[in-house]
Design an enzyme around this catalytic site. Structure first.
Site, short mmCIF file in Angstrom:
data_model
loop_
_atom_site.label_atom_id
_atom_site.label_comp_id
_atom_site.label_asym_id
_atom_site.label_seq_id
_atom_site.Cartn_x
_atom_site.Cartn_y
_atom_site.Cartn_z
N ASP A 1 43.93 -46.30 29.75
CA ASP A 1 42.91 -45.38 30.60
C ASP A 1 42.08 -44.68 29.78
O ASP A 1 41.26 -43.63 30.48
CB ASP A 1 43.72 -44.37 31.54
N LYS B 1 38.51 -48.43 28.49
CA LYS B 1 38.30 -49.68 27.90
C LYS B 1 37.49 -50.63 28.89
O LYS B 1 36.38 -51.04 28.30
CB LYS B 1 39.53 -50.35 27.61
N GLY C 1 44.33 -51.07 34.96
CA GLY C 1 43.28 -50.78 35.99
C GLY C 1 42.25 -50.58 34.94
O GLY C 1 42.09 -49.44 34.52
N HIS C 2 41.26 -51.36 34.95
CA HIS C 2 40.15 -51.13 34.28
C HIS C 2 38.83 -50.89 35.17
O HIS C 2 38.48 -51.91 35.89
CB HIS C 2 39.76 -52.27 33.34
P1 GDP Z 1 40.71 -48.30 31.25
O1 GDP Z 1 42.20 -48.60 31.94
O2 GDP Z 1 40.84 -47.86 29.60
O3 GDP Z 1 39.51 -49.12 31.48
O4 GDP Z 1 40.18 -46.90 31.72
P2 GDP Z 1 40.13 -46.75 33.59
O5 GDP Z 1 39.30 -47.46 34.13
O6 GDP Z 1 41.66 -46.59 33.97
O7 GDP Z 1 39.97 -45.14 33.33
C1 GDP Z 1 38.75 -44.38 32.93
C2 GDP Z 1 38.26 -43.74 33.93
O8 GDP Z 1 37.14 -43.07 33.69
C3 GDP Z 1 37.38 -44.65 35.11
O9 GDP Z 1 37.59 -44.22 36.32
C4 GDP Z 1 36.25 -44.87 34.68
O10 GDP Z 1 35.10 -44.97 35.64
C5 GDP Z 1 35.68 -43.34 34.05
N1 GDP Z 1 35.02 -43.34 32.88
C6 GDP Z 1 34.84 -44.20 31.92
N2 GDP Z 1 33.93 -43.56 30.97
C7 GDP Z 1 33.65 -42.28 31.35
C8 GDP Z 1 32.74 -41.24 31.08
O11 GDP Z 1 32.30 -41.35 29.85
N3 GDP Z 1 32.78 -40.19 31.69
C9 GDP Z 1 33.26 -39.94 33.00
N4 GDP Z 1 33.11 -38.79 33.81
N5 GDP Z 1 34.10 -41.15 33.46
C10 GDP Z 1 34.09 -42.18 32.64
P1 IMO Z 2 45.20 -49.41 31.32
O1 IMO Z 2 44.88 -51.00 30.74
C1 IMO Z 2 48.09 -46.15 31.55
C2 IMO Z 2 52.22 -46.90 31.68
C3 IMO Z 2 52.93 -46.62 33.07
C4 IMO Z 2 54.35 -46.41 32.30
C5 IMO Z 2 54.56 -47.49 30.92
C6 IMO Z 2 55.27 -48.82 31.30
O2 IMO Z 2 44.54 -49.33 32.71
O3 IMO Z 2 44.91 -48.67 30.23
P2 IMO Z 2 54.71 -51.02 32.93
O4 IMO Z 2 54.23 -50.98 34.24
O5 IMO Z 2 53.70 -51.33 31.61
O6 IMO Z 2 55.99 -51.28 32.41
O7 IMO Z 2 54.72 -49.28 32.71
O8 IMO Z 2 53.30 -47.79 30.70
N1 IMO Z 2 50.97 -47.98 31.82
C7 IMO Z 2 49.84 -47.37 31.62
N2 IMO Z 2 49.33 -46.25 31.54
N3 IMO Z 2 47.10 -47.23 31.78
C8 IMO Z 2 47.91 -48.41 31.82
O9 IMO Z 2 46.74 -49.50 31.54
C9 IMO Z 2 49.17 -48.76 31.83
N4 IMO Z 2 49.72 -49.90 32.18
C10 IMO Z 2 51.11 -49.12 32.14
O10 IMO Z 2 52.68 -45.52 33.62
O11 IMO Z 2 54.45 -45.17 31.81
MG MG Z 3 43.46 -47.89 33.27
#
Ligand code: GDP
Ligand code: IMO
Ligand code: MG
Length: 432
Positions: free
Chosen positions: A13, A16, A40-41
């Protein structure tokens, strides 16, 4: 050859998805290389939010080809929904924009049931999985029982493989976990229907496709899921996911050689978060942690769970730089740090009274460490409207410079909000 890997440098999270969507403007292809719908991206374009789980984050750019490589575990029902939503909102109008590898592994409903049953059976030491069937699906791949994406299109073979799998899975579910079982006929019916929907994206040899494109000078981004500290070999085992999240796995999964990769970009938040169980040395369970969680909207995009929050951990980040061979960094969510008198940065750990600067490989030791925190002056200015580096207030540039010098790796991109436009470039992604 222009291959760039984008890897999560913390516990997932990191942002990316946003970064890949921004980078994709200058790339020809985005290849997702591991994980499944546990990811979840989140992408925010013109204020509109799109959450992707399996489809690569280049999909909102119609000129960018998106590939799901062999190392991904695909829940076919989940990807069908994702594709439908994208099409309904005006994206993915050309099926040629998405290529799914025949040799990727399927996640079927019994994998999810097993994932849930295993977690429920653990009274202590729950991993806190996303419940998406990731572990059981990768187990099947390793034990050579997996059903592959290409199998969907050969009815007879699919039926044979499914019946064989169900003999074992139903036995486990019924007798060991005392849960309900699955019927082959029902599953077959659902799989035939989903195969029809997904047939336009079927690609026999994604390795060949990626290699040809790299050879002809196309720019290819490799999109990681999860993060370094969740890697199956080098993460905080057993509190990890079930795939190799590291940059090196981009090559193994895509079926290309490591020399095709020119840059490895490590994505990190200006602080740290973690979802699920496991050690987290800089975790803040006080009001400061709560403020990070609220200001950063730190709630999972896959499960909605609250993310645990804490200060930036340089010991873990330096480890990520080492194990991935990160050449350049992208710092996300700097805007979230506004409004703190002082900002903590963990520069070392104390373990049994001794100061250490390398991450312990034992999760039990990592559980015991105390962070050594250095304090940097905070700032009050809203950063979300900052358009250029020179408009960043002095305390924020001090923070960035401090991190750059500590990490010994250049920070090329700074993100100050979820939108595409809230991105500050220190150095362009591609040189030409
Ligand atoms: P990922 O799994 O690495 O793709 O990250 P996620 O999408 O799960 O979580 C990142 C969250 O932060 C998302 O809700 C993005 O919309 C948000 N986000 C990304 N970059 C920024 C930033 O620079 N500032 C803020 N406030 N939110 C951001
Ligand atoms: P993105 O791509 C954050 C965590 C789960 C749990 C562990 C194992 O959005 O960064 P799993 O379901 O993979 O067997 O769970 O990994 N986990 C994540 N945490 N971001 C994710 O993906 C994750 N995908 C799995 O919370 O601790
Ligand atoms: Mg994510």
């Amino acid at each position: 050859m222009s291959g760039v890997v984008v890897v999560g440098a913390q516990w997932g999270d990191e942002g990316k998805g946003k970064l890949i969507d921004v980078f994709a403007e200058k790339a020809d292809m985005v290849v997702r290389y591991q994980g499944g719908a546990n990811a979840g991206h989140t992408l925010v374009v013109n204020g509109q939010k799109t959450v992707l789980h399996l489809v690569p984050s280049g999909i909102l750019r119609p000129e960018t080809t998106c590939v799901i490589a062999s190392g991904v575990v695909i829940d076919v029902f989940s990807i069908r929904d994702e594709i439908r939503k994208l099409k309904d909102t005006g994206f993915l109008q050309n099926p040629k924009q998405l290529l799914i590898s025949d040799t990727a592994t399927l996640i079927l409903p019994y994998h999810k049931a097993l994932d849930a049953a295993r977690e429920a059976a653990l009274s202590d030491g729950k991993i806190g999985t996303t419940g998406k069937g990731i572990g059981p699906a990768y187990e099947d791949r390793a034990s050579r029982r997996a059903i592959l994406f290409g199998d969907l299109f050969d009815k007879e073979n699919l039926k044979k493989k499914l019946e064989l799998a169900l003999t074992e899975k139903n036995f486990m579910l019924e007798n060991y976990y005392k849960g309900s079982t699955f019927k082959s006929e029902d599953l077959m019916k659902d799989l035939f229907a989903v195969a029809e929907d997904l047939a336009p994206y079927r690609t026999k040899d994604t390795s060949l496709f990626i290699s040809k494109n790299l050879k002809s000078g196309k720019r290819v981004l490799f999109e990681g899921a999860q993060g370094t500290m969740l890697d199956i070999l080098h993460g905080t085992y057993p509190f990890v996911t079930s795939s190799s999240t590291l940059a090196s796995n981009a090559c193994a999964s895509a079926g290309i050689g490591p020399a095709s990769v020119q840059k490895v970009i490590g994505v990190f938040k200006a602080y740290t978060t973690r979802v699920g169980s496991g050690p987290f040395p800089t975790e803040l369970t006080d009001e400061v942690g709560k403020k990070l969680q609220m200001d950063g909207h730190e709630f999972g995009s896959t499960t909605g769970r609250a993310r645990r929050c804490g200060w930036l951990d340089l010991v873990a980040l330096k480890y990520a730089i080492r194990v991935n061979g990160i050449t350049n960094l992208a710092m996300m969510k700097l805007d979230v740090l506004t409004g703190h008198d002082r900002i903590g940065v963990c520069t070392a750990y104390k373990l049994n009274g001794e100061v250490i600067t390398d991450l312990p490989t034992s999760p039990y030791e990592l559980e015991k460490v105390e962070p050594v925190i250095e304090w940097i002056p905070g700032w009050t200015q809203d950063l979300s409207k900052v358009k250029t580096l020179s408009d960043l207030p002095r305390p924020t540039t001090n923070y960035i410079d401090y991190l750059g010098s500590q990490l010994g790796t250049p920070i090329d991109v700074i993100s100050v909000g979820p939108g595409r436009e809230q991105t500050l470039w220190v150095k362009p992604l591609f040189n030409n």
